[in-house]
Structures are given as structure tokens and as C-alpha cells.
Design a protein around this motif. Structure first.
Motif, PDB file in Angstrom:
ATOM      1  N   ILE A   8       0.843  -1.206   0.000  1.00  0.00           N
ATOM      2  CA  ILE A   8       0.000   0.000   0.000  1.00  0.00           C
ATOM      3  C   ILE A   8       0.875   1.252   0.000  1.00  0.00           C
ATOM      4  O   ILE A   8       0.636   2.177  -0.776  1.00  0.00           O
ATOM      5  CB  ILE A   8      -0.980  -0.015   1.193  1.00  0.00           C
ATOM      6  N   PHE A  11       2.239   1.896  -3.484  1.00  0.00           N
ATOM      7  CA  PHE A  11       1.241   1.969  -4.551  1.00  0.00           C
ATOM      8  C   PHE A  11       1.114   0.695  -5.371  1.00  0.00           C
ATOM      9  O   PHE A  11       0.592   0.719  -6.481  1.00  0.00           O
ATOM     10  CB  PHE A  11       1.505   3.135  -5.514  1.00  0.00           C
ATOM     11  N   ARG A  14      -3.998  -0.841  -3.436  1.00  0.00           N
ATOM     12  CA  ARG A  14      -4.757   0.290  -2.889  1.00  0.00           C
ATOM     13  C   ARG A  14      -5.413  -0.154  -1.582  1.00  0.00           C
ATOM     14  O   ARG A  14      -5.857  -1.296  -1.475  1.00  0.00           O
ATOM     15  CB  ARG A  14      -5.830   0.744  -3.876  1.00  0.00           C
ATOM     16  N   ASP A  28      -5.838   7.948  -3.313  1.00  0.00           N
ATOM     17  CA  ASP A  28      -7.079   7.521  -3.968  1.00  0.00           C
ATOM     18  C   ASP A  28      -7.544   8.489  -5.051  1.00  0.00           C
ATOM     19  O   ASP A  28      -8.439   8.171  -5.829  1.00  0.00           O
ATOM     20  CB  ASP A  28      -8.185   7.258  -2.951  1.00  0.00           C
ATOM     21  N   ASP A  32      -4.132   5.054 -12.040  1.00  0.00           N
ATOM     22  CA  ASP A  32      -3.115   4.009 -12.080  1.00  0.00           C
ATOM     23  C   ASP A  32      -1.866   4.483 -12.821  1.00  0.00           C
ATOM     24  O   ASP A  32      -0.745   4.169 -12.421  1.00  0.00           O
ATOM     25  CB  ASP A  32      -3.660   2.736 -12.726  1.00  0.00           C
TER      26      ASP A  32
END
Length: 180
Positions: A8, A11, A14, A28, A32
Motif C-alpha cells: 500500500i 502503490f 490500494r 485515492d 493508475d
């Protein structure tokens, strides 16, 4: 929990809940493609399983992240690769196929690949897990030198010896921070 947290933070995954801010940006809110760009420019990765292309040379494995960078000329790529490989003490193995290296040498190539883009932060997931104690100590010494030179290293491990190299320890048990 340790690897999930690392994924997380870097990256690769998520979060299912909560929020994460990196360099002032909410994770968030990023696409991508934007996350991939940040990973390539600002982060380096060292994995337990090395993730090298075994039939490619040390040079080619270390150069790989630079091929995704649009602003790196061939000359700049070469300089960056040579510098990263020298930093881990493998200049004499530059054109050796990765599959022909020892485990410790493979992990040093993985560190060079993590360094080649000059990232602000390096994420290491059990970087000594597949190594004998001598090779593990050598890898940890390289990571310590990088940290002493100002790089942030986020490393997950279950090995006490490896953790002893850290300036800060966060102990996670059953997915929760037990102590910091």
C-alpha cells in the motif's frame, strides 16, 4: 500484514479503507498511470525473490526502470546504470547473465535496479530472506550505507538480525502496530 502495508505504501495495492497521503497527494485521487509514474520516478523496490530477468545481463536488468522514463537519453541511462552497479560493488559482473550470479549478487543487482532512478525512497520486502547469513549481512550493509547517505529505506522483515540494522522499528502483529 507487513507485506500488505509495504504494498500500500508503495502503490502496488490500494487500501480498502482509510486514506493515504504521499508528498501531499491523496493516493485515492491518483490514476493508475499517475501512480505508476510516481513509482518509477520516486521509488525503488527490492524483493525477496529478486525479480530479475535471468537471461539478461546485470546491465540490462539495472537499466530496465530507465527504459520507462521518457527523459533519460541513452548516455544518461548508461551513466546511471554504471553508477548504480558500482554502488553495489558489481562492476566486474556488468555483462554477466543474472541467472549465473549467486543469491547475494542477484540481490545486489536488485538493489542497483532500485537505485538507478535515484529514488527518494526504497521499499525492501524481506531482502535477505533467500540469502545465507554472509550475503544477507552484505546486503544489509549496502542498505545501511544508502540510508546513512540520506535515502529512506522502508524494509519489512521477520528476521531479528535484519531488523537490528534499522534506526526505527515498527512491530506489527496480527495486522496491528504492536509498538513503534
Amino acid at each position: 500484514g507487513k507485506s500488505t502495508l509495504l504494498h500500500i505504501l508503495s502503490f502496488l495495492d490500494r487500501p480498502t479503507e482509510g486514506s493515504y497521503t504521499f508528498s501531499g497527494k491523496q493516493m485515492d485521487e491518483l490514476s493508475d498511470n499517475e501512480l505508476a509514474h510516481i513509482r518509477n520516478k520516486e521509488m525503488g523496490f527490492v524483493f525477496q525473490s529478486f525479480n530479475l530477468l535471468s537471461h539478461s545481463s546485470v546491465y540490462e536488468n539495472v537499466e530496465l526502470p530507465l527504459l520507462y522514463s521518457t527523459d533519460a537519453s541513452p548516455r544518461k541511462r548508461e551513466e546511471s546504470v554504471l553508477q548504480a552497479v558500482a554502488a553495489v560493488g558489481l562492476s566486474e559482473k556488468l555483462w554477466t547473465e543474472a541467472g549465473k550470479l549467486s543469491g547475494g549478487q542477484k540481490q545486489r543487482v536488485a538493489i542497483a535496479r532500485a537505485l538507478v532512478n535515484n529514488p527518494d525512497i526504497i521499499f525492501a520486502d524481506e531482502p535477505t530472506g533467500n540469502l545465507d547469513s554472509a550475503s544477507g549481512a552484505q546486503v544489509m550493509e549496502i542498505l545501511k550505507q544508502l540510508n546513512d547517505a540520506g535515502r529512506t529505506i522502508v524494509l519489512v522483515t521477520h528476521e531479528t538480525y535484519t531488523a537490528e540494522f534499522a534506526n526505527r522499528l515498527i512491530h506489527i502483529k496480527d495486522g496491528k502496530i504492536e509498538f513503534d
